[in-house]
Design a protein around this motif. Sequence first.
Motif, PDB file in Angstrom:
ATOM      1  N   GLU A  49       0.837  -1.197   0.000  1.00  0.00           N
ATOM      2  CA  GLU A  49       0.000   0.000   0.000  1.00  0.00           C
ATOM      3  C   GLU A  49       0.878   1.255   0.000  1.00  0.00           C
ATOM      4  O   GLU A  49       1.848   1.330   0.749  1.00  0.00           O
ATOM      5  N   PRO A  50       0.551   2.249  -0.823  1.00  0.00           N
ATOM      6  CA  PRO A  50       1.306   3.503  -0.816  1.00  0.00           C
ATOM      7  C   PRO A  50       1.151   4.238   0.524  1.00  0.00           C
ATOM      8  O   PRO A  50       0.115   4.154   1.177  1.00  0.00           O
ATOM      9  N   SER A  51       2.211   4.931   0.928  1.00  0.00           N
ATOM     10  CA  SER A  51       2.176   5.747   2.148  1.00  0.00           C
ATOM     11  C   SER A  51       1.358   7.003   1.915  1.00  0.00           C
ATOM     12  O   SER A  51       0.931   7.295   0.789  1.00  0.00           O
ATOM     13  N   ASP A  52       1.171   7.776   2.975  1.00  0.00           N
ATOM     14  CA  ASP A  52       0.420   9.031   2.865  1.00  0.00           C
ATOM     15  C   ASP A  52       1.100  10.022   1.930  1.00  0.00           C
ATOM     16  O   ASP A  52       0.437  10.848   1.307  1.00  0.00           O
ATOM     17  N   ASP A  53       2.444   9.950   1.847  1.00  0.00           N
ATOM     18  CA  ASP A  53       3.159  10.887   0.968  1.00  0.00           C
ATOM     19  C   ASP A  53       3.238  10.403  -0.477  1.00  0.00           C
ATOM     20  O   ASP A  53       3.858  11.044  -1.326  1.00  0.00           O
ATOM     21  N   GLY A  54       2.617   9.261  -0.782  1.00  0.00           N
ATOM     22  CA  GLY A  54       2.541   8.774  -2.157  1.00  0.00           C
ATOM     23  C   GLY A  54       3.631   7.795  -2.543  1.00  0.00           C
ATOM     24  O   GLY A  54       3.586   7.236  -3.637  1.00  0.00           O
ATOM     25  N   THR A  55       4.614   7.572  -1.685  1.00  0.00           N
ATOM     26  CA  THR A  55       5.663   6.615  -2.012  1.00  0.00           C
ATOM     27  C   THR A  55       5.181   5.191  -1.721  1.00  0.00           C
ATOM     28  O   THR A  55       4.430   4.958  -0.789  1.00  0.00           O
ATOM     29  N   THR A  56       5.611   4.271  -2.553  1.00  0.00           N
ATOM     30  CA  THR A  56       5.250   2.871  -2.373  1.00  0.00           C
ATOM     31  C   THR A  56       6.471   2.115  -1.859  1.00  0.00           C
ATOM     32  O   THR A  56       7.540   2.201  -2.461  1.00  0.00           O
ATOM     33  N   PRO A  57       6.334   1.378  -0.753  1.00  0.00           N
ATOM     34  CA  PRO A  57       7.474   0.624  -0.224  1.00  0.00           C
ATOM     35  C   PRO A  57       7.885  -0.517  -1.149  1.00  0.00           C
ATOM     36  O   PRO A  57       7.113  -0.958  -1.999  1.00  0.00           O
ATOM     37  N   GLU A  58       9.103  -0.978  -0.963  1.00  0.00           N
ATOM     38  CA  GLU A  58       9.594  -2.125  -1.734  1.00  0.00           C
ATOM     39  C   GLU A  58       8.756  -3.360  -1.399  1.00  0.00           C
ATOM     40  O   GLU A  58       8.246  -3.503  -0.295  1.00  0.00           O
ATOM     41  N   LYS A  59       8.653  -4.272  -2.341  1.00  0.00           N
ATOM     42  CA  LYS A  59       7.907  -5.507  -2.112  1.00  0.00           C
ATOM     43  C   LYS A  59       8.678  -6.478  -1.223  1.00  0.00           C
ATOM     44  O   LYS A  59       8.091  -7.210  -0.454  1.00  0.00           O
ATOM     45  N   ASP A  60      10.005  -6.507  -1.353  1.00  0.00           N
ATOM     46  CA  ASP A  60      10.822  -7.489  -0.644  1.00  0.00           C
ATOM     47  C   ASP A  60      11.545  -6.876   0.544  1.00  0.00           C
ATOM     48  O   ASP A  60      12.012  -5.737   0.489  1.00  0.00           O
ATOM     49  N   ASP A  61      11.660  -7.678   1.602  1.00  0.00           N
ATOM     50  CA  ASP A  61      12.392  -7.286   2.804  1.00  0.00           C
ATOM     51  C   ASP A  61      13.176  -8.499   3.282  1.00  0.00           C
ATOM     52  O   ASP A  61      12.610  -9.572   3.466  1.00  0.00           O
ATOM     53  N   LEU A  62      14.491  -8.335   3.461  1.00  0.00           N
ATOM     54  CA  LEU A  62      15.347  -9.410   3.925  1.00  0.00           C
ATOM     55  C   LEU A  62      16.014  -8.979   5.220  1.00  0.00           C
ATOM     56  O   LEU A  62      16.613  -7.906   5.289  1.00  0.00           O
ATOM     57  N   ARG A  63      15.901  -9.816   6.241  1.00  0.00           N
ATOM     58  CA  ARG A  63      16.538  -9.530   7.531  1.00  0.00           C
ATOM     59  C   ARG A  63      17.426 -10.710   7.879  1.00  0.00           C
ATOM     60  O   ARG A  63      17.004 -11.870   7.795  1.00  0.00           O
ATOM     61  N   ILE A  64      18.673 -10.425   8.275  1.00  0.00           N
ATOM     62  CA  ILE A  64      19.606 -11.456   8.694  1.00  0.00           C
ATOM     63  C   ILE A  64      20.014 -11.159  10.132  1.00  0.00           C
ATOM     64  O   ILE A  64      20.438 -10.047  10.442  1.00  0.00           O
ATOM     65  N   ASP A  65      19.849 -12.147  10.998  1.00  0.00           N
ATOM     66  CA  ASP A  65      20.205 -12.019  12.412  1.00  0.00           C
ATOM     67  C   ASP A  65      21.343 -12.978  12.724  1.00  0.00           C
ATOM     68  O   ASP A  65      21.323 -14.137  12.294  1.00  0.00           O
ATOM     69  N   VAL A  66      22.319 -12.488  13.487  1.00  0.00           N
ATOM     70  CA  VAL A  66      23.446 -13.312  13.926  1.00  0.00           C
ATOM     71  C   VAL A  66      23.512 -13.204  15.440  1.00  0.00           C
ATOM     72  O   VAL A  66      23.430 -12.104  15.990  1.00  0.00           O
ATOM     73  N   GLY A  67      23.630 -14.338  16.103  1.00  0.00           N
ATOM     74  CA  GLY A  67      23.670 -14.322  17.556  1.00  0.00           C
ATOM     75  C   GLY A  67      24.617 -15.359  18.119  1.00  0.00           C
ATOM     76  O   GLY A  67      24.950 -16.355  17.473  1.00  0.00           O
ATOM     77  N   LEU A  68      25.044 -15.133  19.333  1.00  0.00           N
ATOM     78  CA  LEU A  68      25.896 -16.058  20.060  1.00  0.00           C
ATOM     79  C   LEU A  68      25.129 -16.473  21.317  1.00  0.00           C
ATOM     80  O   LEU A  68      24.638 -15.626  22.058  1.00  0.00           O
ATOM     81  N   SER A  69      24.995 -17.778  21.534  1.00  0.00           N
ATOM     82  CA  SER A  69      24.263 -18.248  22.706  1.00  0.00           C
ATOM     83  C   SER A  69      25.164 -19.116  23.573  1.00  0.00           C
ATOM     84  O   SER A  69      26.105 -19.757  23.089  1.00  0.00           O
ATOM     85  N   TRP A  70      24.858 -19.121  24.866  1.00  0.00           N
ATOM     86  CA  TRP A  70      25.611 -19.888  25.844  1.00  0.00           C
ATOM     87  C   TRP A  70      24.635 -20.693  26.680  1.00  0.00           C
ATOM     88  O   TRP A  70      23.745 -20.132  27.325  1.00  0.00           O
ATOM     89  N   SER A  71      24.774 -21.991  26.675  1.00  0.00           N
ATOM     90  CA  SER A  71      23.917 -22.868  27.472  1.00  0.00           C
ATOM     91  C   SER A  71      24.638 -23.207  28.777  1.00  0.00           C
ATOM     92  O   SER A  71      25.791 -23.606  28.778  1.00  0.00           O
ATOM     93  N   PHE A  72      23.917 -23.009  29.877  1.00  0.00           N
ATOM     94  CA  PHE A  72      24.525 -23.351  31.174  1.00  0.00           C
ATOM     95  C   PHE A  72      23.507 -23.991  32.075  1.00  0.00           C
ATOM     96  O   PHE A  72      22.356 -24.042  31.830  1.00  0.00           O
TER      97      PHE A  72
END
Length: 72
Positions: A49-72
Motif C-alpha cells: 500500500e502507498p504511504s500518505d506521501d505517495g511513495t510505495t514501499p519495496e515488495k521485498d524485505d530481507l533480515r539477517i540475524d546473527v547471535g551467540l548463545s551460551w547454554s549453562f
Amino acid sequence: EIEGSYAAQISVEDTEDPNQNAYIGLSFDIWKDFDLDVRANWNRVGRPEPSDDGTTPEKDDLRIDVGLSWSF
C-alpha cells in the motif's frame, strides 16, 4: 542444526501476487556450550500500500540475524 519454513497467502480474487515468507536458521556448535546462530527471514508483500506521501514501499524485505548463545 538447520531449520526452515515457507508460507504463502494466496487470495481467491488475486492469485498473481501473493504475500510470502521464507525463513532459514542455522545453529553451529562453536566451543563447549557456545553456539553461533544465523537466521535469515525474507518477506514479500504482493501489493504494498502507498504511504500518505505517495511513495510505495519495496515488495521485498530481507533480515539477517546473527547471535551467540551460551547454554549453562
